[in-house]
Motif scaffolding. Sequence first.
Motif, PDB file in Angstrom:
ATOM      1  N   ALA A  13       0.909  -1.302   0.131  1.00  0.00           N
ATOM      2  CA  ALA A  13       0.108  -0.080   0.325  1.00  0.00           C
ATOM      3  C   ALA A  13       1.051   1.278   0.136  1.00  0.00           C
ATOM      4  CB  ALA A  13      -1.071   0.215   1.486  1.00  0.00           C
ATOM      5  N   LEU A  17       1.155   4.100  -2.693  1.00  0.00           N
ATOM      6  CA  LEU A  17       0.697   5.638  -2.212  1.00  0.00           C
ATOM      7  C   LEU A  17       1.827   6.728  -2.693  1.00  0.00           C
ATOM      8  CD1 LEU A  17      -1.233   5.386   0.825  1.00  0.00           C
ATOM      9  CD2 LEU A  17      -2.457   5.427  -1.202  1.00  0.00           C
ATOM     10  N   GLU A  44      -5.523  -0.201  -5.724  1.00  0.00           N
ATOM     11  CA  GLU A  44      -6.303  -0.674  -4.709  1.00  0.00           C
ATOM     12  C   GLU A  44      -6.976  -1.845  -4.626  1.00  0.00           C
ATOM     13  OE1 GLU A  44      -6.207   2.480  -5.841  1.00  0.00           O
ATOM     14  OE2 GLU A  44      -6.362   4.190  -3.791  1.00  0.00           O
ATOM     15  N   SER A  85      -6.704  14.992  -5.350  1.00  0.00           N
ATOM     16  CA  SER A  85      -5.872  13.982  -5.245  1.00  0.00           C
ATOM     17  C   SER A  85      -4.736  13.951  -3.986  1.00  0.00           C
ATOM     18  CB  SER A  85      -5.961  13.152  -6.127  1.00  0.00           C
ATOM     19  OG  SER A  85      -5.214  11.830  -6.237  1.00  0.00           O
ATOM     20  N   ASP A  88      -6.158  13.392  -0.254  1.00  0.00           N
ATOM     21  CA  ASP A  88      -6.180  12.394   0.031  1.00  0.00           C
ATOM     22  C   ASP A  88      -5.140  11.086  -0.109  1.00  0.00           C
ATOM     23  OD1 ASP A  88      -8.319  10.516  -0.214  1.00  0.00           O
ATOM     24  OD2 ASP A  88      -7.943   9.752  -1.568  1.00  0.00           O
ATOM     25  N   THR A  89      -4.770  11.460  -0.386  1.00  0.00           N
ATOM     26  CA  THR A  89      -3.271  10.245  -1.011  1.00  0.00           C
ATOM     27  C   THR A  89      -1.993  10.608   0.554  1.00  0.00           C
ATOM     28  OG1 THR A  89      -3.365  10.263  -3.372  1.00  0.00           O
ATOM     29  CG2 THR A  89      -0.947   9.576  -2.743  1.00  0.00           C
ATOM     30  N   LEU A  91      -2.711  11.761   3.389  1.00  0.00           N
ATOM     31  CA  LEU A  91      -3.736  11.006   3.936  1.00  0.00           C
ATOM     32  C   LEU A  91      -3.919   9.533   4.348  1.00  0.00           C
ATOM     33  CD1 LEU A  91      -6.818  13.574   4.600  1.00  0.00           C
ATOM     34  CD2 LEU A  91      -4.989  13.216   6.048  1.00  0.00           C
ATOM     35  N   ARG A  92      -3.796   9.691   3.333  1.00  0.00           N
ATOM     36  CA  ARG A  92      -3.928   7.739   2.756  1.00  0.00           C
ATOM     37  C   ARG A  92      -2.785   7.316   3.497  1.00  0.00           C
ATOM     38  NH1 ARG A  92      -7.954   5.080  -0.288  1.00  0.00           N
ATOM     39  NH2 ARG A  92      -9.424   6.932  -0.726  1.00  0.00           N
ATOM     40  N   TYR A  93      -1.831   7.939   2.680  1.00  0.00           N
ATOM     41  CA  TYR A  93      -0.373   7.250   3.193  1.00  0.00           C
ATOM     42  C   TYR A  93       0.196   7.600   4.834  1.00  0.00           C
ATOM     43  CZ  TYR A  93       4.741   6.404   2.209  1.00  0.00           C
ATOM     44  OH  TYR A  93       6.296   6.345   2.492  1.00  0.00           O
ATOM     45  N   GLN A  94      -0.375   8.329   4.948  1.00  0.00           N
ATOM     46  CA  GLN A  94      -0.204   8.436   7.039  1.00  0.00           C
ATOM     47  C   GLN A  94      -0.792   7.579   7.663  1.00  0.00           C
ATOM     48  OE1 GLN A  94      -1.142  12.629   8.037  1.00  0.00           O
ATOM     49  NE2 GLN A  94       0.145  13.635   7.365  1.00  0.00           N
ATOM     50  N   THR A  95      -2.057   7.238   6.590  1.00  0.00           N
ATOM     51  CA  THR A  95      -2.727   5.625   7.813  1.00  0.00           C
ATOM     52  C   THR A  95      -1.935   4.782   7.501  1.00  0.00           C
ATOM     53  OG1 THR A  95      -5.035   6.873   7.021  1.00  0.00           O
ATOM     54  CG2 THR A  95      -5.184   4.644   7.851  1.00  0.00           C
ATOM     55  N   MET A  96      -1.451   4.550   6.992  1.00  0.00           N
ATOM     56  CA  MET A  96      -0.762   3.098   6.662  1.00  0.00           C
ATOM     57  C   MET A  96       0.770   3.193   7.314  1.00  0.00           C
ATOM     58  SD  MET A  96      -2.050   0.902   4.570  1.00  0.00           S
ATOM     59  CE  MET A  96      -3.175   2.316   5.313  1.00  0.00           C
TER      60      MET A  96
END
Length: 113
Positions: A13, A17, A44, A85, A88-89, A91-96
Amino acid sequence: MFEDVTSVTLHSALTGLAKRQRVIADNIANIETPGFLAGRVSFEDSLRTAVEAGRPQDTTIAVARSLEPTREDGNNVNLDHEVLSNIDTGLRYQTMLRGVDDKFGLLRTAIRG
């Protein structure tokens, strides 16, 4: 070193990202380049399928050119879309990354007893 499904999934992931972040940066850098078509990264669905099969390392990261309408100069980069984008990317990276940190936290706890 860590070859369990969770670690490999998080790595896959993060790799996807990071690729998306590079493509977004390339899109923004070429916003004024005549004939440039924005890139789009997808991974994804591949990641989901690979995880369901128990082989997240088989995830494929695809980069395709956008088929969105172009301006008169043939360029189709939309700055608003790219900025959203990118957010969003990010935030997703931080979540991972949080997932990786939590995984190592569990390992630290287990080692300490």
